[in-house]
Structures are given as C-alpha cells and as structure tokens.
Design a protein around this motif. Structure first.
Motif, short mmCIF file in Angstrom:
data_model
loop_
_atom_site.label_atom_id
_atom_site.label_comp_id
_atom_site.label_asym_id
_atom_site.label_seq_id
_atom_site.Cartn_x
_atom_site.Cartn_y
_atom_site.Cartn_z
N CYS A 37 -113.48 26.42 84.44
CA CYS A 37 -112.96 26.72 85.77
C CYS A 37 -112.87 28.20 86.09
O CYS A 37 -112.90 28.58 87.25
CB CYS A 37 -111.58 26.08 85.95
SG CYS A 37 -110.27 26.92 85.02
N LEU A 103 -120.28 13.37 82.46
CA LEU A 103 -119.66 13.85 83.69
C LEU A 103 -120.22 13.07 84.87
O LEU A 103 -121.43 12.87 84.95
CB LEU A 103 -119.98 15.34 83.92
CG LEU A 103 -119.40 16.34 82.96
CD1 LEU A 103 -119.92 17.74 83.30
CD2 LEU A 103 -117.90 16.34 83.05
N PRO A 104 -119.37 12.68 85.79
CA PRO A 104 -119.91 12.10 87.02
C PRO A 104 -120.58 13.22 87.82
O PRO A 104 -120.12 14.35 87.81
CB PRO A 104 -118.68 11.56 87.74
CG PRO A 104 -117.56 12.41 87.23
CD PRO A 104 -117.92 12.77 85.82
N CYS A 105 -121.68 12.93 88.45
CA CYS A 105 -122.33 13.94 89.26
C CYS A 105 -123.07 13.27 90.41
O CYS A 105 -123.30 12.06 90.39
CB CYS A 105 -123.26 14.83 88.45
SG CYS A 105 -124.61 13.96 87.66
N ARG A 106 -123.42 14.07 91.37
CA ARG A 106 -124.11 13.59 92.56
C ARG A 106 -125.47 14.27 92.63
O ARG A 106 -125.58 15.46 92.40
CB ARG A 106 -123.28 13.94 93.78
CG ARG A 106 -123.86 13.48 95.08
CD ARG A 106 -122.88 13.77 96.17
NE ARG A 106 -121.62 13.13 95.80
CZ ARG A 106 -120.98 12.25 96.55
NH1 ARG A 106 -121.42 11.94 97.72
NH2 ARG A 106 -119.86 11.70 96.13
N ARG A 123 -124.73 17.99 91.32
CA ARG A 123 -123.43 18.62 91.57
C ARG A 123 -122.39 17.91 90.73
O ARG A 123 -122.20 16.70 90.84
CB ARG A 123 -123.06 18.54 93.05
CG ARG A 123 -121.69 19.18 93.32
CD ARG A 123 -121.35 19.30 94.77
NE ARG A 123 -122.32 20.00 95.55
CZ ARG A 123 -122.41 21.34 95.67
NH1 ARG A 123 -121.57 22.09 95.00
NH2 ARG A 123 -123.32 21.89 96.44
N THR A 124 -121.71 18.70 89.90
CA THR A 124 -120.62 18.17 89.08
C THR A 124 -119.32 18.30 89.86
O THR A 124 -119.26 19.03 90.85
CB THR A 124 -120.52 18.93 87.75
OG1 THR A 124 -120.31 20.32 88.02
CG2 THR A 124 -121.79 18.76 86.92
N PRO A 125 -118.27 17.64 89.42
CA PRO A 125 -116.97 17.81 90.09
C PRO A 125 -116.59 19.30 90.10
O PRO A 125 -116.94 20.04 89.19
CB PRO A 125 -116.01 17.00 89.23
CG PRO A 125 -116.87 16.01 88.53
CD PRO A 125 -118.20 16.69 88.32
N GLY A 126 -115.85 19.72 91.11
CA GLY A 126 -115.50 21.13 91.28
C GLY A 126 -114.76 21.75 90.12
O GLY A 126 -114.87 22.95 89.89
N ASN A 127 -114.03 20.97 89.35
CA ASN A 127 -113.25 21.53 88.24
C ASN A 127 -113.96 21.39 86.89
O ASN A 127 -113.38 21.66 85.86
CB ASN A 127 -111.87 20.87 88.17
CG ASN A 127 -111.97 19.38 87.89
OD1 ASN A 127 -113.04 18.79 88.03
ND2 ASN A 127 -110.87 18.77 87.51
N GLU A 128 -115.20 20.97 86.89
CA GLU A 128 -115.96 20.79 85.65
C GLU A 128 -117.18 21.70 85.64
O GLU A 128 -117.77 21.97 86.67
CB GLU A 128 -116.44 19.34 85.50
CG GLU A 128 -115.33 18.33 85.36
CD GLU A 128 -114.64 18.38 84.01
OE1 GLU A 128 -115.22 18.91 83.05
OE2 GLU A 128 -113.52 17.88 83.93
#
Length: 137
Positions: A37, A103-106, A123-128
């Motif tokens: 982060c 990691l979940p990603c889009r 795109r990974t989650p904003g905090n990862e």
C-alpha cells in the motif's frame, strides 16, 4: 543530509536522503523490498531496525502496534532514517522470493499481439499489490 542503510541479511547498502522513506530509497537504488500500500496500513513492508533510529513524520502508522515498535519493528514505507541504519527485511531477488497469492482482479483491457498471443491488463483491488519480476508469468 543522507544516511547509510545496510540490510543485514544480504549486506546490501544504500543511502537514504533526509526526509525520504527507507523503502523509497531502497527502490531508487534498485533493491526490491516487499511492499503493497505504501501508506502504512498493510504491514507488508515491515522489518526490524537492528541499529539506528527511525521516525514517522505523521506519527506511528496504523499497521504498526506499540508493542511491535517497542521491539524494533518498523514499516519501511513510512519510516524516515534519523541516523545510519542496520535493518533486517526480506529482499525480493527472484521469483522464489515472491509468495504465491490468489488475488481477485478485473480484466481492464485485452490486446491482440499475435494470432495466438493476448496481453491482459488486470486491475487488482486498490489495497493490494501484485508483486512480480520481469519475465515472470
């Protein structure tokens, strides 16, 4: 003013400028320390100050408890050197140094590079942060 920082486990050394975060200085010198982060909330960059002193311009970061700070732990994304330092922290030098994670990603975009090759922009989650080395897949 600048300070010398030595990573005890690898004996790598670098300089950190006055007011510069230890992590930022290490990255500027081509040393790869784990981080995510860069805001002091995840704890990924945590290591130990073996010698020397660090401070935090905005106060102790959320991911660093008083007990951890008392035994010399530091968050290097936020820590500023107040003297020369000797630290213990994991360095990322090869793919073996990166812990596998799911990691979940889009899928943001997909480019066709050849008839059988696609480049995916994820795109990974904003905090990862997805850690990788060039050429790794």
């Amino acid at each position: 003013m600048s300070y010398r920082v030595r990573i005890e486990n690898t004996q790598h050394e670098f300089t950190v400028e006055d007011g510069e975060a230890v992590l930022s200085a290490a990255l500027r010198h081509g040393l790869i320390l784990p981080y995510s982060c860069r805001g002091g909330t995840c704890g990924t960059c945590m290591g130990k100050v073996v010698e020397g002193r660090v401070s935090y311009p905005d106060g102790r970061p959320p991911a660093l408890s008083e007990a951890e700070e008392a035994v010399g732990q530091a968050l290097f994304c936020q820590a500023r050197a107040d003297s020369d330092l000797a630290i213990e922290v994991r360095e990322v030098r090869s793919a073996d140094d990166i812990r596998p994670r799911k990691l979940p990603c889009r899928v943001e975009r997909m480019d066709t590079l050849a008839h059988d090759v696609r480049r995916l922009w994820l795109r990974t989650p904003g905090n990862e942060r997805l850690q990788f080395l060039p050429g790794q897949y």
